[in-house]
Design a protein around this motif. Structure first.
Motif, PDB file in Angstrom:
ATOM      1  N   LYS A 112       0.832  -1.198   0.000  1.00 20.21           N
ATOM      2  CA  LYS A 112       0.000   0.000   0.000  1.00 20.21           C
ATOM      3  C   LYS A 112       0.868   1.249   0.000  1.00 20.21           C
ATOM      4  O   LYS A 112       1.893   1.303   0.688  1.00 20.21           O
ATOM      5  CB  LYS A 112      -0.898  -0.003   1.243  1.00 20.21           C
ATOM      6  N   ILE A 113       0.458   2.242  -0.782  1.00 18.55           N
ATOM      7  CA  ILE A 113       1.166   3.528  -0.777  1.00 18.55           C
ATOM      8  C   ILE A 113       0.853   4.236   0.541  1.00 18.55           C
ATOM      9  O   ILE A 113      -0.303   4.512   0.856  1.00 18.55           O
ATOM     10  CB  ILE A 113       0.759   4.391  -1.981  1.00 18.55           C
ATOM     11  N   GLU A 114       1.920   4.536   1.303  1.00 18.63           N
ATOM     12  CA  GLU A 114       1.746   5.124   2.633  1.00 18.63           C
ATOM     13  C   GLU A 114       2.497   6.437   2.823  1.00 18.63           C
ATOM     14  O   GLU A 114       2.306   7.107   3.840  1.00 18.63           O
ATOM     15  CB  GLU A 114       2.237   4.143   3.694  1.00 18.63           C
ATOM     16  N   GLY A 115       3.381   6.798   1.902  1.00 16.15           N
ATOM     17  CA  GLY A 115       4.170   8.005   2.118  1.00 16.15           C
ATOM     18  C   GLY A 115       4.895   8.445   0.867  1.00 16.15           C
ATOM     19  O   GLY A 115       4.605   7.986  -0.253  1.00 16.15           O
ATOM     20  N   PHE A 116       5.887   9.322   1.066  1.00 12.74           N
ATOM     21  CA  PHE A 116       6.548   9.982  -0.058  1.00 12.74           C
ATOM     22  C   PHE A 116       8.043  10.124   0.184  1.00 12.74           C
ATOM     23  O   PHE A 116       8.493  10.230   1.333  1.00 12.74           O
ATOM     24  CB  PHE A 116       5.958  11.380  -0.268  1.00 12.74           C
ATOM     25  N   ALA A 117       8.787  10.140  -0.911  1.00 12.53           N
ATOM     26  CA  ALA A 117      10.196  10.515  -0.885  1.00 12.53           C
ATOM     27  C   ALA A 117      10.404  11.580  -1.956  1.00 12.53           C
ATOM     28  O   ALA A 117      10.127  11.334  -3.140  1.00 12.53           O
ATOM     29  CB  ALA A 117      11.093   9.319  -1.143  1.00 12.53           C
ATOM     30  N   ILE A 118      10.844  12.750  -1.540  1.00 10.21           N
ATOM     31  CA  ILE A 118      11.116  13.851  -2.456  1.00 10.21           C
ATOM     32  C   ILE A 118      12.608  13.834  -2.782  1.00 10.21           C
ATOM     33  O   ILE A 118      13.448  13.771  -1.887  1.00 10.21           O
ATOM     34  CB  ILE A 118      10.719  15.199  -1.836  1.00 10.21           C
TER      35      ILE A 118
END
Length: 271
Positions: free
Chosen positions: A23-29
């Motif tokens: 599941k998509i739970e967060g982000f990396a920029i």
């Protein structure tokens, strides 16, 4: 295939893995140095290589996609990429890799859009590398990570890294949720240590030996007193060194006794 409706340029990269049940739970920029266009950023991942990204934000604020949301990009050097959406940002090509206003605003809009799309109720940033390295993501603590935590890289650059908490707070404001605690501020750099060295200088004369004699010989040679004929800077105070000391003393109005005492050392260390 699904990706943000904010996308205006899409070229699917061959560099991805299916997310499967993750599941998509967060982000990396991430940072893409050079204030690149969205086309340049997306096309960089359009041929086989060991890297890709989900989204690219160009220098003019346009958004592109290289890996759709169903798939995991090869971006952050961690298995967490299976649970992250990765975003490459057009930045300056030099430290601190700043992002301009158009790209920054587009980033916020993209994060808000993807949070809504994947049921992420809140972004959280704790600047906790160890928590992320344990493959943890949490809306209550931290669901944003930095590439530099997993690889020897400066990514996403200090400009973005030092604003991750600010980014999370603005996204949460637009999502209409509690912005959370005040973002942690980067620690100021440690001051350079100051050292004081005390050197004891002894009187030197004929037959003395050691590194201080070698240092004396080097100073004499630097002042034009050639010693190569009698062994050079060998650390042995012989007749040749004594003769050079006496020549130096006479040239500087000192008692020419061939002994390097406080007055002679004082003159030598000034020149």
């Amino acid at each position: 295939m699904s990706y943000s409706p904010l996308v205006s340029y899409y070229v699917k990269s061959p560099n991805y893995d299916p997310r499967g049940k993750c599941k998509i739970e967060g982000f990396a920029i991430h940072c893409f140095p050079g204030q690149i266009t969205v086309e340049r950023g997306v096309n960089a991942f359009s041929y086989p290589r060991d890297a890709s990204t989900n989204y690219v934000v160009g220098t003019d604020g346009r958004i592109g996609c290289a890996v759709d949301d169903e798939n995991r990009s090869w971006c952050t050097s961690t298995e967490l990429d299976y649970n992250l959406i990765t975003i490459e940002m057009a930045t300056d090509s030099y430290h601190p890799y700043a992002v301009n206003e158009d790209a920054y605003e587009a980033l916020i809009k993209l994060l808000v859009d993807r949070c809504k799309a994947h049921g992420i109720k809140r972004l959280a940033w704790a600047a906790d590398a160890d928590y992320a390295r344990g493959l943890n993501l949490s809306e209550d603590y931290q669901n944003m990570v930095a590439h530099r935590w997993f690889a020897s890289k400066a990514c996403p650059g200090d400009w973005i890294y030092n604003r991750e908490g600010e980014i999370a707070a603005e996204v949460n404001r637009r999502l209409g949720v509690d912005p959370g605690p005040e973002p942690p501020k980067p620690e100021p750099p440690e001051p350079e240590p100051q050292y004081t060295t005390t050197i004891t200088i002894r009187n030197l004369g004929i037959d003395d030996e050691g590194n201080d004699v070698k240092a004396l010989q080097g100073i004499l040679e630097a002042n034009g007193h050639e010693l190569s004929w009698c062994g050079g800077c060998d650390g042995i105070f012989g007749d040749g060194t004594e003769e050079a000391v006496m020549d130096y003393q006479r040239a500087h109005g000192l008692e020419a006794d061939g002994v390097v005492g406080p007055d002679t050392w004082g003159a030598l260390l000034k020149h």
